[in-house]
Design an enzyme around this catalytic site. Structure first.
Site, PDB file in Angstrom:
ATOM      1  N   CYS A  78       0.818  -1.217   0.000  1.00  0.00           N
ATOM      2  CA  CYS A  78       0.000   0.000   0.000  1.00  0.00           C
ATOM      3  C   CYS A  78       0.849   1.264   0.000  1.00  0.00           C
ATOM      4  O   CYS A  78       0.612   2.189  -0.791  1.00  0.00           O
ATOM      5  CB  CYS A  78      -0.982  -0.013   1.162  1.00  0.00           C
ATOM      6  SG  CYS A  78      -0.214  -0.040   2.812  1.00  0.00           S
ATOM      7  N   HIS A 108      -2.569   1.014   6.969  1.00  0.00           N
ATOM      8  CA  HIS A 108      -2.920   1.054   5.543  1.00  0.00           C
ATOM      9  C   HIS A 108      -2.930   2.491   5.047  1.00  0.00           C
ATOM     10  O   HIS A 108      -3.236   3.424   5.799  1.00  0.00           O
ATOM     11  CB  HIS A 108      -4.298   0.417   5.332  1.00  0.00           C
ATOM     12  CG  HIS A 108      -4.604   0.074   3.910  1.00  0.00           C
ATOM     13  ND1 HIS A 108      -3.735  -0.602   3.095  1.00  0.00           N
ATOM     14  CD2 HIS A 108      -5.711   0.330   3.147  1.00  0.00           C
ATOM     15  CE1 HIS A 108      -4.281  -0.778   1.897  1.00  0.00           C
ATOM     16  NE2 HIS A 108      -5.482  -0.201   1.911  1.00  0.00           N
ATOM     17  N   HIS A 125      -5.799   1.491  -4.066  1.00  0.00           N
ATOM     18  CA  HIS A 125      -4.870   1.020  -3.044  1.00  0.00           C
ATOM     19  C   HIS A 125      -4.357  -0.359  -3.413  1.00  0.00           C
ATOM     20  O   HIS A 125      -4.893  -1.033  -4.291  1.00  0.00           O
ATOM     21  CB  HIS A 125      -5.538   0.985  -1.666  1.00  0.00           C
ATOM     22  CG  HIS A 125      -6.718   0.059  -1.565  1.00  0.00           C
ATOM     23  ND1 HIS A 125      -7.136  -0.515  -0.386  1.00  0.00           N
ATOM     24  CD2 HIS A 125      -7.599  -0.407  -2.508  1.00  0.00           C
ATOM     25  CE1 HIS A 125      -8.199  -1.266  -0.582  1.00  0.00           C
ATOM     26  NE2 HIS A 125      -8.496  -1.219  -1.856  1.00  0.00           N
TER      27      HIS A 125
END
Length: 304
Positions: free
Chosen positions: A177, A223, A235
């Protein structure tokens, strides 16, 4: 610490001098690092984007005449923009493949030839050939308007769509990510923190959820995502097995939203002692806070 360049297409970076542990990051061909010998055949390195860890000696190229020549050719630097790019021995498709480089690698453009072929110089002194379509400018400034920059950030992130998830990865072979977001920004000329959190000293400041625009960053526990507008994000997710679109999480599911301040060159934006500033920069003084003696910092210009 010694100056060195990454001489392999993808150098694995670990938090300890041990390749039998999880990958932390990947440093790409032609990127400059500062390196200090450690143990077990590893060097402790600091990347140009401020990340630190251990890289194998076999991935590093230390000072030599060839290295000096490459380091002095910054005005000729280009980055690979295709997922992967073959550097060939001749300016024709039948040429011998010398090396295959992933997106984000750096080369120096030596000469433009006929039929969109170019001659390039590599950090190890090798000269080879590739197509001009495989290269993009090495961006150290941006003077585009706000919306153009946002479009470029989103478009760059979307170039990784469908790539598998890889912890610590940041190439079309596999990407995580923060690798996705940091590479999208880096390829647009902006250095942000490599991990999934806001970090002092980098040009991302927190903004309210309600002010999100295309290209802004969205953080949740462990994240990081990029907002692309219309309630959607892009993402790299382990649960989705790679890079994909998703709906923007609800406000109570995120920890922060981030946006870059006005910076005209990639850098580590910090006044804290011991943090390097890699390029002269320009920023609006109203948008940052000075945490140490500004008089000791060189290479700044202020927009008041």
């Amino acid at each position: 610490m010694k100056k060195a360049f990454i001489k392999t297409p993808i150098a694995s970076l670990y938090r300890k001098p041990d390749s039998n542990i999880s990958l932390e990051d990947e440093v790409l061909f032609g990127m400059e690092v500062e390196a200090q010998e450690a143990e077990n055949g590893f060097f402790f390195v600091k990347t140009h984007y401020g990340y630190t860890g251990y890289v194998s000696k076999k991935d590093l190229l230390f000072c030599s005449r060839r290295v000096k020549k490459f380091s002095e050719m910054k005005d000729k630097y280009k980055v690979i923009k295709k997922s992967f790019c073959d550097i060939l021995s001749e300016p024709k498709m039948q040429g011998i493949r010398l090396i295959t480089l992933p997106r984000g690698s750096r080369v120096a453009l030596m000469e433009t030839l006929e039929n969109n072929w170019v001659r390039v110089y590599l950090c190890d002194g090798t000269e080879g050939y590739t197509r001009i379509e495989h290269l993009d400018d090495y961006k150290t400034t941006y003077d585009v308007n706000d919306e153009d920059l946002r479009d470029a950030l989103v478009k760059t992130a979307e170039s990784y769509l469908g790539i598998q998830y890889r912890w610590g990865g940041k190439t079309p072979s596999g990407i995580d990510c923060s690798g996705l977001c940091s590479m999208a920004y880096m390829l647009c000329g902006i250095i942000i923190y490599r991990d999934a959190k806001l970090m002092q000293g980098y040009p991302v400041k927190e903004i309210p959820y309600e002010q999100l625009k295309r290209g802004d960053l969205v953080y949740s526990p462990g994240h990081i995502m990029m907002y692309i507008g219309d309630g959607k994000i892009i993402h790299s997710s382990s649960s989705m097995c790679g890079v994909s679109y998703s709906s923007l999480p609800e406000k109570d599911k995120i920890t922060a939203c981030g946006r870059i301040i006005v910076v005209t060159e990639p850098c580590l934006l910090s006044f804290r002692k011991g943090i390097h500033l890699f390029h002269p920069i320009t920023f609006r003084i109203s948008e940052i806070s000075c945490t140490t003696n500004c008089a000791a910092v060189s290479g700044f210009s202020f927009l008041v």
